[in-house]
Design a protein around this motif. Structure first.
Motif, PDB file in Angstrom:
ATOM      1  N   THR A 113       0.813  -1.215   0.000  1.00 30.44           N
ATOM      2  CA  THR A 113       0.000   0.000   0.000  1.00 30.44           C
ATOM      3  C   THR A 113       0.853   1.275   0.000  1.00 30.44           C
ATOM      4  OG1 THR A 113      -0.134   0.064   2.429  1.00 30.44           O
ATOM      5  CG2 THR A 113      -1.830  -1.192   1.260  1.00 30.44           C
ATOM      6  N   LEU A 115       2.902   4.181  -1.668  1.00 31.05           N
ATOM      7  CA  LEU A 115       2.849   4.842  -2.974  1.00 31.05           C
ATOM      8  C   LEU A 115       4.205   4.753  -3.656  1.00 31.05           C
ATOM      9  CD1 LEU A 115       0.859   8.102  -2.116  1.00 31.05           C
ATOM     10  CD2 LEU A 115      -0.005   6.054  -3.255  1.00 31.05           C
ATOM     11  N   ASP A 119       2.428   5.692  -8.930  1.00 28.43           N
ATOM     12  CA  ASP A 119       1.238   6.188  -8.240  1.00 28.43           C
ATOM     13  C   ASP A 119       1.283   7.709  -8.110  1.00 28.43           C
ATOM     14  OD1 ASP A 119       0.322   3.557  -7.797  1.00 28.43           O
ATOM     15  OD2 ASP A 119       1.527   3.409  -5.961  1.00 28.43           O
ATOM     16  N   GLY A 124      -1.576  10.161  -7.180  1.00 28.21           N
ATOM     17  CA  GLY A 124      -1.933   9.294  -6.063  1.00 28.21           C
ATOM     18  C   GLY A 124      -1.686   9.925  -4.705  1.00 28.21           C
ATOM     19  N   GLN A 126      -3.300   8.120  -1.581  1.00 26.59           N
ATOM     20  CA  GLN A 126      -3.315   6.975  -0.673  1.00 26.59           C
ATOM     21  C   GLN A 126      -3.676   5.722  -1.462  1.00 26.59           C
ATOM     22  OE1 GLN A 126      -6.118   8.896   2.331  1.00 26.59           O
ATOM     23  NE2 GLN A 126      -4.813   7.713   3.712  1.00 26.59           N
ATOM     24  N   LYS A 127      -3.195   4.570  -0.969  1.00 25.10           N
ATOM     25  CA  LYS A 127      -3.462   3.315  -1.668  1.00 25.10           C
ATOM     26  C   LYS A 127      -3.862   2.237  -0.675  1.00 25.10           C
ATOM     27  CE  LYS A 127       0.006   1.227  -3.778  1.00 25.10           C
ATOM     28  NZ  LYS A 127       1.023   0.954  -4.829  1.00 25.10           N
ATOM     29  N   GLU A 140      -6.913  -3.048  -6.212  1.00 21.86           N
ATOM     30  CA  GLU A 140      -6.169  -1.915  -5.686  1.00 21.86           C
ATOM     31  C   GLU A 140      -7.035  -0.672  -5.746  1.00 21.86           C
ATOM     32  OE1 GLU A 140      -1.847  -0.901  -6.791  1.00 21.86           O
ATOM     33  OE2 GLU A 140      -3.052   0.590  -7.895  1.00 21.86           O
ATOM     34  N   LEU A 142      -6.812   3.326  -5.399  1.00 22.00           N
ATOM     35  CA  LEU A 142      -5.884   4.453  -5.369  1.00 22.00           C
ATOM     36  C   LEU A 142      -6.683   5.754  -5.331  1.00 22.00           C
ATOM     37  CD1 LEU A 142      -2.896   5.430  -5.541  1.00 22.00           C
ATOM     38  CD2 LEU A 142      -3.240   5.615  -8.018  1.00 22.00           C
TER      39      LEU A 142
END
Length: 228
Positions: A113, A115, A119, A124, A126-127, A140, A142
């Motif tokens: 998770t 980045l 990302d 991006g 947050q993941k 996933e 994102l």
């Protein structure tokens, strides 16, 4: 205290004694002040009425309720551009639930998770990973900049289309499956969400009847398949 007034000199009662007349005149003069009791229509009554009205309107408005109702805006919705919008992992999961079922395990920490460069250049923030189908595959999530402009600018600059499905403020992509059959099933489920792909190809020429959602960035649009 209420005062009792005697009849004045012009009444049917006659006072033969001048002293009594003087007393009567004094009493009549003191009666001009009237009733000492407060008038029901005076300022005190008016103030109570105003205060009561303010209290009623205050209790009716219930400060904060309108903001709370729109923050169930924490509920996913539809953005102005026509894309489904989400601002949290929970809202993304709620959008996918009708097609994929409930998110069985949401992972927001750990190496998967974090980045990476890919990302970040897409905007991006947050993941997370969400597991579905008896934890047979993961999707996933994102979270990206709220208006997708960073993602759109990247795709336009590179003259490409996205491999992940895109909503307003987020992208989703299948990243982990138990086997090839599971991946096919997962892709079919994700397609059923109706989330489109971002297409910024200069030679874009859609077929008749293909639904296209206009992007904020000129030369980009959202399409039901990566290439049309």
């Amino acid at each position: 205290m209420r005062q009792i007034c005697l009849p004045d000199e012009g009444s049917f009662v006659k006072f033969p004694n001048l002293v009594v007349l003087a007393v009567a005149a004094l009493l009549a003069t003191s009666c001009a002040g009237g009733d000492d009791e407060p008038d029901a229509t005076g300022p005190a009554a008016g103030g109570a009425a105003v205060g009561g009205a303010e209290a009623d309107s205050g209790s009716t408005s219930q400060p904060g309720k309108a903001e709370t109702d729109s923050g169930s805006k924490s509920q996913p919705g539809k953005a102005e551009a026509g894309l489904p919008a989400a601002r949290s992992f929970e809202e993304i999961a709620a959008l996918l639930k009708p097609a994929l079922g409930p998110c069985e395990r949401l992972v927001t920490t750990g190496r998967d998770t974090e980045l990476d460069t890919a990302d970040k250049v897409r905007g991006g923030k947050q993941k997370a990973l969400c597991w579905y189908g008896g934890q047979q595959f993961s999707v996933e999530f994102l979270l990206i900049d709220g208006d997708n402009t960073t993602l759109e600018a990247l795709h336009k600059d590179k003259d490409i289309y996205s491999s992940e499905r895109v909503g307003m403020g987020f992208t989703v992509d299948i990243v982990g499956t138990a086997n090839a059959q599971t991946k096919t099933t997962a892709e079919q489920k994700l397609k059923a969400t109706g989330l489109p792909f971002l297409n910024c190809k200069q030679d874009f020429a859609p077929h008749d009847g293909v639904q296209v959602i206009k992007a904020k960035t000129a030369g980009c649009r959202y399409t039901p398949t990566p290439r049309i």
